[in-house]
Design a protein around this motif. Sequence first.
Motif, short mmCIF file in Angstrom:
data_model
loop_
_atom_site.label_atom_id
_atom_site.label_comp_id
_atom_site.label_asym_id
_atom_site.label_seq_id
_atom_site.Cartn_x
_atom_site.Cartn_y
_atom_site.Cartn_z
N ASN A 133 -5.42 1.78 -10.61
CA ASN A 133 -6.82 1.56 -10.23
C ASN A 133 -7.07 0.24 -9.52
N GLU A 134 -6.17 -0.71 -9.67
CA GLU A 134 -6.30 -2.03 -9.05
C GLU A 134 -4.92 -2.66 -8.95
N ASP A 135 -4.82 -3.71 -8.17
CA ASP A 135 -3.59 -4.49 -8.10
C ASP A 135 -3.85 -5.89 -8.63
N ILE A 136 -2.84 -6.49 -9.23
CA ILE A 136 -3.01 -7.77 -9.90
C ILE A 136 -2.02 -8.78 -9.32
N LEU A 137 -2.55 -9.88 -8.85
CA LEU A 137 -1.73 -10.93 -8.28
C LEU A 137 -1.66 -12.09 -9.26
N SER A 138 -0.47 -12.64 -9.47
CA SER A 138 -0.34 -13.79 -10.38
C SER A 138 0.60 -14.83 -9.79
N VAL A 139 0.27 -16.09 -10.06
CA VAL A 139 1.09 -17.23 -9.64
C VAL A 139 1.57 -17.95 -10.88
N TRP A 140 2.87 -18.08 -11.01
CA TRP A 140 3.47 -18.67 -12.22
C TRP A 140 3.80 -20.14 -12.01
N ASN A 141 3.52 -20.95 -13.05
CA ASN A 141 3.88 -22.37 -12.98
C ASN A 141 4.69 -22.77 -14.21
N ARG A 142 5.29 -23.95 -14.17
CA ARG A 142 6.26 -24.38 -15.18
C ARG A 142 5.62 -24.90 -16.46
N SER A 167 0.82 -1.22 0.00
CA SER A 167 0.00 0.00 0.00
C SER A 167 0.85 1.27 0.00
N SER A 168 2.13 1.14 0.38
CA SER A 168 2.99 2.32 0.43
C SER A 168 3.82 2.49 -0.84
N LEU A 169 3.71 1.55 -1.78
CA LEU A 169 4.52 1.60 -2.99
C LEU A 169 3.79 2.36 -4.10
N PRO A 170 4.54 3.06 -4.93
CA PRO A 170 3.91 3.84 -6.01
C PRO A 170 3.51 2.94 -7.17
N SER A 171 2.63 3.46 -8.01
CA SER A 171 2.22 2.75 -9.22
C SER A 171 2.97 3.34 -10.42
N ARG A 215 -7.42 -10.13 -9.99
CA ARG A 215 -7.44 -8.69 -9.78
C ARG A 215 -8.06 -8.37 -8.42
N PHE A 216 -7.46 -7.42 -7.73
CA PHE A 216 -7.94 -7.03 -6.41
C PHE A 216 -8.09 -5.52 -6.31
N LYS A 217 -9.05 -5.11 -5.50
CA LYS A 217 -9.11 -3.70 -5.12
C LYS A 217 -7.89 -3.39 -4.27
N LYS A 218 -7.39 -2.17 -4.41
CA LYS A 218 -6.14 -1.82 -3.75
C LYS A 218 -6.22 -1.92 -2.22
N VAL A 227 -7.46 -4.23 -0.45
CA VAL A 227 -7.33 -5.59 0.10
C VAL A 227 -6.17 -6.37 -0.50
N SER A 228 -5.50 -5.83 -1.50
CA SER A 228 -4.47 -6.60 -2.21
C SER A 228 -3.31 -7.00 -1.31
N GLY A 229 -2.93 -6.12 -0.37
CA GLY A 229 -1.80 -6.41 0.51
C GLY A 229 -2.03 -7.65 1.36
N ARG A 230 -3.25 -7.80 1.85
CA ARG A 230 -3.55 -8.97 2.69
C ARG A 230 -3.49 -10.26 1.87
N PHE A 231 -4.07 -10.23 0.66
CA PHE A 231 -4.04 -11.43 -0.17
C PHE A 231 -2.61 -11.76 -0.62
N TRP A 232 -1.83 -10.73 -0.88
CA TRP A 232 -0.42 -10.95 -1.25
C TRP A 232 0.34 -11.61 -0.11
N GLU A 233 0.14 -11.15 1.10
CA GLU A 233 0.83 -11.74 2.24
C GLU A 233 0.41 -13.20 2.44
N ASP A 234 -0.87 -13.48 2.31
CA ASP A 234 -1.35 -14.86 2.44
C ASP A 234 -0.71 -15.75 1.38
#
Length: 216
Positions: A158-167, A87-91, A120-123, A125-132
């Motif tokens: 406008n939003e934050d995007i979380l992604s999980v990469w696989n092989r 939440s403290s980082l710039p876009s 995609r997450f609202k900004k 709540v994104s930090g909590r999901f990222w930590e989890d």
Amino acid sequence: MEVIEKKESDNNNNTQTGVDSADNKELEEHHLKSTLHPLKHKFVFWYTRRTPGVRTQSSYEDNIKKIVDFSTVEGFWVCYCHLARPSSLPSPTDLHLFKEGIRPLWEDSANCNGGKWIIRFKKAVSGRFWEDLVLALVGDQLDYGDNICGAVLSIRFNEDILSVWNRNSSDHQAVMALRDSIKRHLKLPHSYVMEYKPHDASLRDNSSYRNTWLRG
């Protein structure tokens, strides 16, 4: 003669003391390592930051910077507690957490045949999901963990995007099991849509979030 013998004796004592000191230091280091809790994989935190509206000649790879690596539970918490909260980082900023030896690039040999699940997450709540997600990844709690390369949090305006990469994007069972595992560990509400995109599609259209292959 007595002076010479005394000096030799002093030298012997100093040498012996030096050996003892080195041994004690080695024992202390061994004891410290034995009390740590090793992780299954060694991980690296990276970040990417670009200034909006400023064109640069450098490539995306040149903008990826390594922050820190860790291989134990204790090492992780030391690193994580000192990282800035999303939440403290710039876009726009990207935070990457990948297994050691895997660069957070589509073209990396570990990634080139794989893909990623995107959420995609609202900004707010994104930090909590990222930590989890970080805790689940570091703790090797996600299904088909050996097939996972890493995770990215893309901080946008406008939003934050979380992604999980696989092989391996062609291993349908592993891809769908990873989706279900992410949903379970993040406790995602049913309203959230997950999209899967192979990296070769990202390379073709040079976009991270189009040409969806699967929906969860």
